[in-house]
Design a protein around this motif. Structure first.
Motif, PDB file in Angstrom:
ATOM      1  N   ALA A 241       0.840  -1.204   0.000  1.00 10.31           N
ATOM      2  CA  ALA A 241       0.000   0.000   0.000  1.00 10.31           C
ATOM      3  C   ALA A 241       0.876   1.256   0.000  1.00 10.31           C
ATOM      4  O   ALA A 241       0.615   2.214  -0.734  1.00 10.31           O
ATOM      5  N   LEU A 242       1.934   1.215   0.795  1.00 12.37           N
ATOM      6  CA  LEU A 242       2.853   2.352   0.874  1.00 12.37           C
ATOM      7  C   LEU A 242       3.528   2.598  -0.477  1.00 12.37           C
ATOM      8  O   LEU A 242       3.606   3.742  -0.948  1.00 12.37           O
ATOM      9  N   LYS A 243       3.991   1.521  -1.104  1.00  7.50           N
ATOM     10  CA  LYS A 243       4.652   1.642  -2.417  1.00  7.50           C
ATOM     11  C   LYS A 243       3.682   2.211  -3.461  1.00  7.50           C
ATOM     12  O   LYS A 243       4.057   3.046  -4.277  1.00  7.50           O
ATOM     13  N   ILE A 244       2.423   1.731  -3.429  1.00  7.28           N
ATOM     14  CA  ILE A 244       1.419   2.238  -4.384  1.00  7.28           C
ATOM     15  C   ILE A 244       1.197   3.735  -4.156  1.00  7.28           C
ATOM     16  O   ILE A 244       1.130   4.517  -5.098  1.00  7.28           O
ATOM     17  N   SER A 245       1.105   4.129  -2.883  1.00 12.38           N
ATOM     18  CA  SER A 245       0.834   5.538  -2.569  1.00 12.38           C
ATOM     19  C   SER A 245       1.972   6.444  -3.045  1.00 12.38           C
ATOM     20  O   SER A 245       1.771   7.630  -3.292  1.00 12.38           O
ATOM     21  N   GLN A 246       3.178   5.850  -3.186  1.00  9.44           N
ATOM     22  CA  GLN A 246       4.344   6.657  -3.557  1.00  9.44           C
ATOM     23  C   GLN A 246       4.707   6.582  -5.040  1.00  9.44           C
ATOM     24  O   GLN A 246       5.704   7.180  -5.458  1.00  9.44           O
ATOM     25  N   LEU A 247       3.892   5.890  -5.840  1.00  9.55           N
ATOM     26  CA  LEU A 247       4.138   5.867  -7.291  1.00  9.55           C
ATOM     27  C   LEU A 247       3.993   7.294  -7.842  1.00  9.55           C
ATOM     28  O   LEU A 247       3.250   8.103  -7.288  1.00  9.55           O
ATOM     29  N   PRO A 248       4.670   7.603  -8.960  1.00 11.92           N
ATOM     30  CA  PRO A 248       4.632   8.966  -9.502  1.00 11.92           C
ATOM     31  C   PRO A 248       3.195   9.471  -9.752  1.00 11.92           C
ATOM     32  O   PRO A 248       2.310   8.697 -10.083  1.00 11.92           O
ATOM     33  N   LYS A 249       3.033  10.783  -9.577  1.00 12.46           N
ATOM     34  CA  LYS A 249       1.704  11.398  -9.670  1.00 12.46           C
ATOM     35  C   LYS A 249       1.782  12.674 -10.504  1.00 12.46           C
ATOM     36  O   LYS A 249       2.723  13.448 -10.375  1.00 12.46           O
ATOM     37  N   VAL A 250       0.787  12.896 -11.352  1.00 13.84           N
ATOM     38  CA  VAL A 250       0.756  14.073 -12.231  1.00 13.84           C
ATOM     39  C   VAL A 250       0.580  15.357 -11.424  1.00 13.84           C
ATOM     40  O   VAL A 250       1.322  16.311 -11.570  1.00 13.84           O
ATOM     41  N   SER A 251      -0.455  15.367 -10.570  1.00  8.46           N
ATOM     42  CA  SER A 251      -0.763  16.584  -9.818  1.00  8.46           C
ATOM     43  C   SER A 251      -0.129  16.514  -8.432  1.00  8.46           C
ATOM     44  O   SER A 251      -0.255  15.509  -7.737  1.00  8.46           O
ATOM     45  N   SER A 252       0.533  17.595  -8.045  1.00  7.20           N
ATOM     46  CA  SER A 252       1.197  17.576  -6.739  1.00  7.20           C
ATOM     47  C   SER A 252       0.345  18.255  -5.659  1.00  7.20           C
ATOM     48  O   SER A 252       0.769  18.401  -4.532  1.00  7.20           O
ATOM     49  N   THR A 253      -0.899  18.661  -6.007  1.00  5.40           N
ATOM     50  CA  THR A 253      -1.722  19.370  -5.009  1.00  5.40           C
ATOM     51  C   THR A 253      -2.157  18.456  -3.874  1.00  5.40           C
ATOM     52  O   THR A 253      -2.402  18.906  -2.776  1.00  5.40           O
ATOM     53  N   ARG A 254      -2.301  17.150  -4.149  1.00  2.00           N
ATOM     54  CA  ARG A 254      -2.590  16.212  -3.054  1.00  2.00           C
ATOM     55  C   ARG A 254      -1.823  14.919  -3.271  1.00  2.00           C
ATOM     56  O   ARG A 254      -1.610  14.500  -4.393  1.00  2.00           O
ATOM     57  N   VAL A 269      -4.458   1.810   5.303  1.00  2.00           N
ATOM     58  CA  VAL A 269      -4.461   3.102   4.614  1.00  2.00           C
ATOM     59  C   VAL A 269      -3.035   3.651   4.609  1.00  2.00           C
ATOM     60  O   VAL A 269      -2.431   3.824   5.669  1.00  2.00           O
ATOM     61  N   ALA A 270      -2.508   3.879   3.397  1.00  2.00           N
ATOM     62  CA  ALA A 270      -1.159   4.432   3.269  1.00  2.00           C
ATOM     63  C   ALA A 270      -1.248   5.833   2.694  1.00  2.00           C
ATOM     64  O   ALA A 270      -1.843   6.031   1.632  1.00  2.00           O
ATOM     65  N   GLU A 271      -0.684   6.798   3.412  1.00  2.00           N
ATOM     66  CA  GLU A 271      -0.636   8.171   2.896  1.00  2.00           C
ATOM     67  C   GLU A 271       0.565   8.901   3.467  1.00  2.00           C
ATOM     68  O   GLU A 271       0.913   8.721   4.629  1.00  2.00           O
ATOM     69  N   ASP A 272       1.184   9.693   2.613  1.00  2.00           N
ATOM     70  CA  ASP A 272       2.273  10.565   3.047  1.00  2.00           C
ATOM     71  C   ASP A 272       3.359   9.822   3.840  1.00  2.00           C
ATOM     72  O   ASP A 272       3.799  10.280   4.900  1.00  2.00           O
ATOM     73  N   GLY A 273       3.724   8.626   3.340  1.00  2.00           N
ATOM     74  CA  GLY A 273       4.819   7.890   3.970  1.00  2.00           C
ATOM     75  C   GLY A 273       4.462   7.114   5.223  1.00  2.00           C
ATOM     76  O   GLY A 273       5.318   6.496   5.841  1.00  2.00           O
ATOM     77  N   LYS A 274       3.172   7.151   5.626  1.00  5.02           N
ATOM     78  CA  LYS A 274       2.760   6.415   6.840  1.00  5.02           C
ATOM     79  C   LYS A 274       1.652   5.423   6.505  1.00  5.02           C
ATOM     80  O   LYS A 274       0.872   5.630   5.587  1.00  5.02           O
ATOM     81  N   VAL A 275       1.595   4.367   7.326  1.00  6.01           N
ATOM     82  CA  VAL A 275       0.524   3.376   7.171  1.00  6.01           C
ATOM     83  C   VAL A 275      -0.306   3.348   8.449  1.00  6.01           C
ATOM     84  O   VAL A 275       0.239   3.321   9.548  1.00  6.01           O
ATOM     85  N   SER A 276      -1.625   3.375   8.296  1.00  6.41           N
ATOM     86  CA  SER A 276      -2.539   3.230   9.446  1.00  6.41           C
ATOM     87  C   SER A 276      -3.403   2.004   9.228  1.00  6.41           C
ATOM     88  O   SER A 276      -3.747   1.665   8.088  1.00  6.41           O
ATOM     89  N   LEU A 277      -3.759   1.338  10.334  1.00  2.00           N
ATOM     90  CA  LEU A 277      -4.646   0.169  10.263  1.00  2.00           C
ATOM     91  C   LEU A 277      -5.934   0.495  11.000  1.00  2.00           C
ATOM     92  O   LEU A 277      -5.909   1.036  12.108  1.00  2.00           O
ATOM     93  N   PHE A 278      -7.074   0.175  10.381  1.00  2.00           N
ATOM     94  CA  PHE A 278      -8.382   0.443  10.985  1.00  2.00           C
ATOM     95  C   PHE A 278      -9.160  -0.865  11.090  1.00  2.00           C
ATOM     96  O   PHE A 278      -9.366  -1.543  10.083  1.00  2.00           O
ATOM     97  N   PRO A 279      -9.603  -1.242  12.295  1.00  2.00           N
ATOM     98  CA  PRO A 279     -10.341  -2.509  12.428  1.00  2.00           C
ATOM     99  C   PRO A 279     -11.688  -2.440  11.713  1.00  2.00           C
ATOM    100  O   PRO A 279     -12.279  -1.369  11.596  1.00  2.00           O
ATOM    101  N   VAL A 280     -12.133  -3.588  11.216  1.00  2.00           N
ATOM    102  CA  VAL A 280     -13.460  -3.652  10.584  1.00  2.00           C
ATOM    103  C   VAL A 280     -14.478  -4.097  11.630  1.00  2.00           C
ATOM    104  O   VAL A 280     -14.114  -4.455  12.752  1.00  2.00           O
ATOM    105  N   ILE A 281     -15.754  -4.050  11.257  1.00  2.00           N
ATOM    106  CA  ILE A 281     -16.813  -4.510  12.170  1.00  2.00           C
ATOM    107  C   ILE A 281     -16.923  -6.018  11.963  1.00  2.00           C
ATOM    108  O   ILE A 281     -17.269  -6.475  10.873  1.00  2.00           O
ATOM    109  N   LEU A 282     -16.595  -6.789  12.977  1.00  2.00           N
ATOM    110  CA  LEU A 282     -16.629  -8.250  12.812  1.00  2.00           C
ATOM    111  C   LEU A 282     -18.065  -8.765  12.861  1.00  2.00           C
ATOM    112  O   LEU A 282     -18.898  -8.257  13.613  1.00  2.00           O
ATOM    113  N   LEU A 283     -18.319  -9.763  12.035  1.00  2.00           N
ATOM    114  CA  LEU A 283     -19.674 -10.306  11.909  1.00  2.00           C
ATOM    115  C   LEU A 283     -19.644 -11.804  12.222  1.00  2.00           C
ATOM    116  O   LEU A 283     -18.813 -12.527  11.677  1.00  2.00           O
ATOM    117  N   PRO A 284     -20.540 -12.269  13.110  1.00  2.00           N
ATOM    118  CA  PRO A 284     -20.586 -13.722  13.350  1.00  2.00           C
ATOM    119  C   PRO A 284     -20.921 -14.460  12.047  1.00  2.00           C
ATOM    120  O   PRO A 284     -21.747 -13.979  11.263  1.00  2.00           O
TER     121      PRO A 284
END
Length: 341
Positions: A241-254, A269-284
């Motif tokens: 995810a981090l590598k994908i987020s850092q692939l070249p980009k046309v617009s530098s505004t975001r 979620v990978a953004e700006d060189g960092k990775v965050s993990l968010f738990p999902v809602i587990l379902l029986p």
């Protein structure tokens, strides 16, 4: 904030033909569970067999259309979303148009007179699904339809645009036109890896679109295939995810944000060189009806908050909520109103 037509989706509208089948059915048609493929000659008799021998449900589908319908449901603001794709001039096309309008989505279908409306066999075994798409008319989408003033007006009105990777097999020219417009006008452009075969066999088209992508969605299997195809020699989803987020980009505004779901495991979620993990809602397990549309619903929920400029954790929370609702129902369907707060 004006929400009229704020979110536009473009993709392959398909009528889902959904049924619970047995392992034997999958074996007969050489279909693997938890996969998404395009129909080959050997798969074509499957559609008739489903319709005649199984208890089928017909549901307006196609990956992008699912996400847009879910975003519209989460928003509850009629006309906030629009959708462009190609259907046949037939009964299934009419069914889909009615169902989308009833859902509050402004659909502008290109109607093809030579091919029937595309269908997708959704084969459910033990709550898990396999998708076999017979694109038919969806495969006939032409960039000329997009360029018509009344359709291009939807592109100009939108501030957020979402296209699933499946559309790379149909109209890369349309994707190019829209992504360049988004970059030039500082709009948010999002895509989805969509399926391992897209990463493998449509790599060139995918690579051409990638520099324009602000948000990239996918699941862990697609991410690992993407990594393999690009020779990254890692199966580690956060790293990919981090590598994908850092692939070249046309617009530098975001900076690009990569969002990878992993079934019951946390969302990466990978953004700006960092990775965050968010738990999902587990379902029986006993509450799981079928996983068809779970990934699409996640994207729809995510986008419903993104267009309201909510923080990423809220977008992920809404995505997890929508996916959790969808997997407790048959197909990509939902109750009348969301209870997301």
């Amino acid at each position: 904030m004006a929400y009229d037509g704020i979110l536009l989706g473009m993709g392959n509208p398909l009528l889902d033909i959904s049924a619970v089948v047995d392992e034997g059915f999958l074996e007969r048609y050489d279909v693997k569970l938890n996969n998404a493929i395009l129909a080959e000659e050997k798969h074509l008799p499957m559609y008739d067999e489903l319709a005649t021998k199984y208890d089928v449900e017909y549901i307006a589908g196609g990956a992008t259309q699912n996400s847009i319908r879910v975003a519209q449901w989460m928003l509850q603001i009629p006309g906030a979303t629009s959708y462009i794709g190609c259907v046949g001039k037939d009964k299934f096309g009419e069914v889909m148009k009615k169902s989308s309008h009833a859902a509050g989505v402004n659909v502008q279908y290109d109607e093809d007179e030579t091919a029937p409306t595309g269908t997708c066999a959704v084969c459910v075994v033990g709550g898990e699904r396999s998708l076999i798409a017979n694109l038919s008319a969806a495969n006939c989408y032409k960039v000329e339809h997009l360029e018509k003033p009344e359709n291009w007006a939807l592109v100009e009105k939108a501030k957020y645009i979402y296209i699933a990777g499946f559309f790379l097999t149909v109209s890369p020219a349309s994707i190019q036109l829209v992504s360049e417009h988004a970059a030039a006008t500082n709009k948010v452009f999002s895509m989805n890896l969509s399926a391992p075969f897209i990463c493998e066999f449509f790599r060139e088209a995918q690579e051409k679109a990638m520099p324009y992508v602000d948000f990239l969605f996918g699941n862990e299997t697609e991410a690992r295939t993407f990594s393999k195809v690009h020779g990254w020699e890692t199966d580690d989803v956060p790293e990919i995810a981090l590598k994908i987020s850092q692939l070249p980009k046309v617009s530098s505004t975001r900076k690009r944000i990569a969002v990878i779901t992993q079934g019951a495991d946390p969302v990466v979620v990978a953004e700006d060189g960092k990775v965050s993990l968010f738990p999902v809602i587990l379902l029986p397990k006993e509450k799981l009806v079928d996983t068809n549309g779970a990934g699409d619903a996640f994207v729809g929920g995510f986008l419903s908050q993104l267009i309201q400029e909510k923080p990423i954790e809220e977008c992920v929370r809404a995505g997890c909520y929508a996916a959790n609702v969808i997997i407790q129902r048959s197909g990509c369907t939902y109750p009348e109103k969301p209870d997301f707060h």
